[in-house]
Motif scaffolding. Structure first.
Motif, PDB file in Angstrom:
ATOM      1  N   UNK A 183       0.813  -1.518   0.020  1.00 14.57           N
ATOM      2  CA  UNK A 183      -0.215  -0.447   0.568  1.00 14.57           C
ATOM      3  C   UNK A 183       0.987   1.292   0.033  1.00 14.57           C
ATOM      4  N   UNK A 184       1.841   1.247   1.039  1.00 10.27           N
ATOM      5  CA  UNK A 184       2.921   2.317   0.801  1.00 10.27           C
ATOM      6  C   UNK A 184       3.744   2.450  -0.403  1.00 10.27           C
ATOM      7  N   UNK A 185       4.560   2.155  -1.213  1.00  9.05           N
ATOM      8  CA  UNK A 185       4.681   1.332  -1.893  1.00  9.05           C
ATOM      9  C   UNK A 185       3.799   1.914  -3.692  1.00  9.05           C
ATOM     10  N   UNK A 186       2.490   1.559  -3.467  1.00  4.40           N
ATOM     11  CA  UNK A 186       1.874   1.316  -4.788  1.00  4.40           C
ATOM     12  C   UNK A 186       2.198   0.735  -5.433  1.00  4.40           C
ATOM     13  N   UNK A 187       2.836  -0.347  -4.830  1.00  3.91           N
ATOM     14  CA  UNK A 187       3.272  -1.539  -5.926  1.00  3.91           C
ATOM     15  C   UNK A 187       2.210  -3.220  -5.539  1.00  3.91           C
ATOM     16  N   UNK A 188       2.611  -4.383  -5.755  1.00  2.26           N
ATOM     17  CA  UNK A 188       2.093  -5.648  -5.817  1.00  2.26           C
ATOM     18  C   UNK A 188       2.934  -5.873  -4.667  1.00  2.26           C
ATOM     19  N   UNK A 189       2.200  -7.062  -3.725  1.00  2.00           N
ATOM     20  CA  UNK A 189       2.161  -7.360  -2.619  1.00  2.00           C
ATOM     21  C   UNK A 189       3.883  -8.394  -2.937  1.00  2.00           C
TER      22      UNK A 189
ATOM     23  N   UNK B 196      15.344   2.669  -0.477  1.00  4.45           N
ATOM     24  CA  UNK B 196      15.526   3.200  -1.867  1.00  4.45           C
ATOM     25  C   UNK B 196      14.645   4.294  -2.968  1.00  4.45           C
ATOM     26  N   UNK B 197      15.130   5.106  -3.350  1.00  2.36           N
ATOM     27  CA  UNK B 197      14.074   5.767  -4.887  1.00  2.36           C
ATOM     28  C   UNK B 197      12.582   5.421  -5.085  1.00  2.36           C
ATOM     29  N   UNK B 198      12.394   5.416  -3.383  1.00  4.14           N
ATOM     30  CA  UNK B 198      11.310   5.690  -2.995  1.00  4.14           C
ATOM     31  C   UNK B 198       9.856   6.273  -1.856  1.00  4.14           C
ATOM     32  N   UNK B 199      11.055   6.423  -1.665  1.00  7.79           N
ATOM     33  CA  UNK B 199      10.933   7.339  -0.482  1.00  7.79           C
ATOM     34  C   UNK B 199      10.829   6.641   0.526  1.00  7.79           C
ATOM     35  N   UNK B 200       9.630   7.700   1.485  1.00  8.23           N
ATOM     36  CA  UNK B 200       9.061   6.866   2.941  1.00  8.23           C
ATOM     37  C   UNK B 200       7.322   7.206   2.766  1.00  8.23           C
ATOM     38  N   UNK B 201       7.077   5.861   4.097  1.00  5.67           N
ATOM     39  CA  UNK B 201       6.492   6.447   4.814  1.00  5.67           C
ATOM     40  C   UNK B 201       6.228   5.843   6.146  1.00  5.67           C
ATOM     41  N   UNK B 202       5.033   6.731   6.936  1.00  2.00           N
ATOM     42  CA  UNK B 202       4.823   6.667   8.397  1.00  2.00           C
ATOM     43  C   UNK B 202       3.530   6.138   8.763  1.00  2.00           C
TER      44      UNK B 202
ATOM     45  N   UNK C 147      -4.270   3.667   8.642  1.00  2.00           N
ATOM     46  CA  UNK C 147      -3.557   4.834   8.036  1.00  2.00           C
ATOM     47  C   UNK C 147      -1.938   5.243   7.682  1.00  2.00           C
ATOM     48  N   UNK C 148      -1.690   5.968   6.613  1.00  2.44           N
ATOM     49  CA  UNK C 148      -0.023   6.045   6.418  1.00  2.44           C
ATOM     50  C   UNK C 148      -0.002   7.576   6.139  1.00  2.44           C
ATOM     51  N   UNK C 149       1.322   8.288   6.103  1.00  2.00           N
ATOM     52  CA  UNK C 149       1.550   9.053   5.671  1.00  2.00           C
ATOM     53  C   UNK C 149       2.904   8.640   4.616  1.00  2.00           C
ATOM     54  N   UNK C 150       2.397   9.591   3.594  1.00  3.38           N
ATOM     55  CA  UNK C 150       3.640   8.912   2.222  1.00  3.38           C
ATOM     56  C   UNK C 150       4.546  10.394   2.057  1.00  3.38           C
ATOM     57  N   UNK C 151       5.405   9.494   1.815  1.00  5.14           N
ATOM     58  CA  UNK C 151       6.490  11.048   1.763  1.00  5.14           C
ATOM     59  C   UNK C 151       7.131  11.006   0.860  1.00  5.14           C
ATOM     60  N   UNK C 152       7.817  11.637  -0.164  1.00  3.32           N
ATOM     61  CA  UNK C 152       8.598  11.616  -1.024  1.00  3.32           C
ATOM     62  C   UNK C 152       7.555  11.509  -2.509  1.00  3.32           C
TER      63      UNK C 152
END
Length: 265
Positions: free
Chosen positions: A197-203, A238-244, A260-265
């Motif tokens: 969910x945080x990086x918008x990709x398949x599991x 790396x290259x994808x940012x971070x989330x809390x 609930x995530x806070x996504x940065x970058x």
């Protein structure tokens, strides 16, 4: 536990061992001489390892503070406090100094330009904190030991002529970190499920990314997709940012957990 055993437990490499040994030396110096002492600047990963070391060494949370010049600073120091100094008054003993280098806007210097100029002058990375480069000026946080040198000698970065002055910490042009709130439900709080969910990709892709060593949890490398996350954890890649992981809610009728995530970058 003696110093060697502490470092064996906390350090993950030879270079990190040297950094953590210096952190431990500063803690011991503050305790033995009852004076405030400060480390060099630490990256988020180095800081996480140092916090592990300090817990193992029995340091109390009230025994030190983390300072970076502004809220959200990535590179920070630890300031160790003697028994006569509390955390609320720690800023008065801070060894951080703020500088502003102005240049003509057509040069539009980048973080890399500024860092390269500093290193060309012999200023090592651990003596400088965040570098906040803008269109016409760059603010940076440094240790007091190098501030006077830069004020007197730093007059050029690449082809750009610089005008360098000291500024108050309140004048820093701190960046506004953009973030996006993401609400979703996941089958579990496993790292691969939440990272999906945080990086918008398949599991499955998230699991492969984790196993490759490119993901950190709370600034520590994690290669286990089944690691369970908790509220307050920070995940970066790396290259994808971070989330809390800002909040973990209840379980839906279908057995999924709301997050609930806070996504940065």
């Amino acid at each position: 536990m003696d110093k060697t055993k502490l470092l064996d437990k906390a350090a993950k490499s030879g270079d990190e061992r040297l950094i953590l040994a210096r952190v431990l030396d500063k803690l011991e110096q503050s305790r033995n001489r009852n004076i405030p002492t400060a480390t060099d600047f630490l990256s988020p990963q180095e800081r996480a390892s140092a916090e592990t070391l300090l817990r193992l060494a029995g340091a109390r949370e009230t025994e030190y503070v983390s300072l970076g010049g502004y809220e959200g600073a990535e590179r920070r120091i630890f300031l160790f406090l003697p028994d006569w100094l509390d955390q609320e008054s720690a800023a008065e003993q801070s060894p951080l100094r703020c500088l502003r280098a102005k240049y003509r806007p057509e040069y539009d210097l980048t973080h890399r330009d500024i860092l390269g100029s500093l290193m060309g002058m012999g200023i090592t990375r651990e003596k400088t904190g965040d570098i906040l480069a803008g269109k016409e000026s760059c603010d940076l946080i440094v240790l007091e030991g190098v501030a006077d040198f830069l004020l007197q000698s730093w007059d050029q970065a690449g082809r750009a002529k610089l005008s360098v002055s000291a500024i108050d910490v309140s004048e820093l042009s701190a960046p506004e970190e953009s973030c996006q709130e993401v609400r979703d439900t996941v089958m579990s709080l496993r790292l691969d499920a939440v990272a999906s969910t945080g990086f918008k990709m398949a599991r499955g892709k998230a699991a492969s990314l984790i196993e490759s060593g490119k993901v950190q949890v709370n600034w520590q490398e994690c290669t286990k997709p089944d690691r369970l996350l908790a509220e307050g954890d920070t995940v970066s890649a790396r290259g994808l940012g971070k989330f809390l992981v800002e909040a973990v809610g209840g379980v839906t009728k279908k057995g999924r957990t709301s997050i609930v995530l806070k996504r940065y970058g």
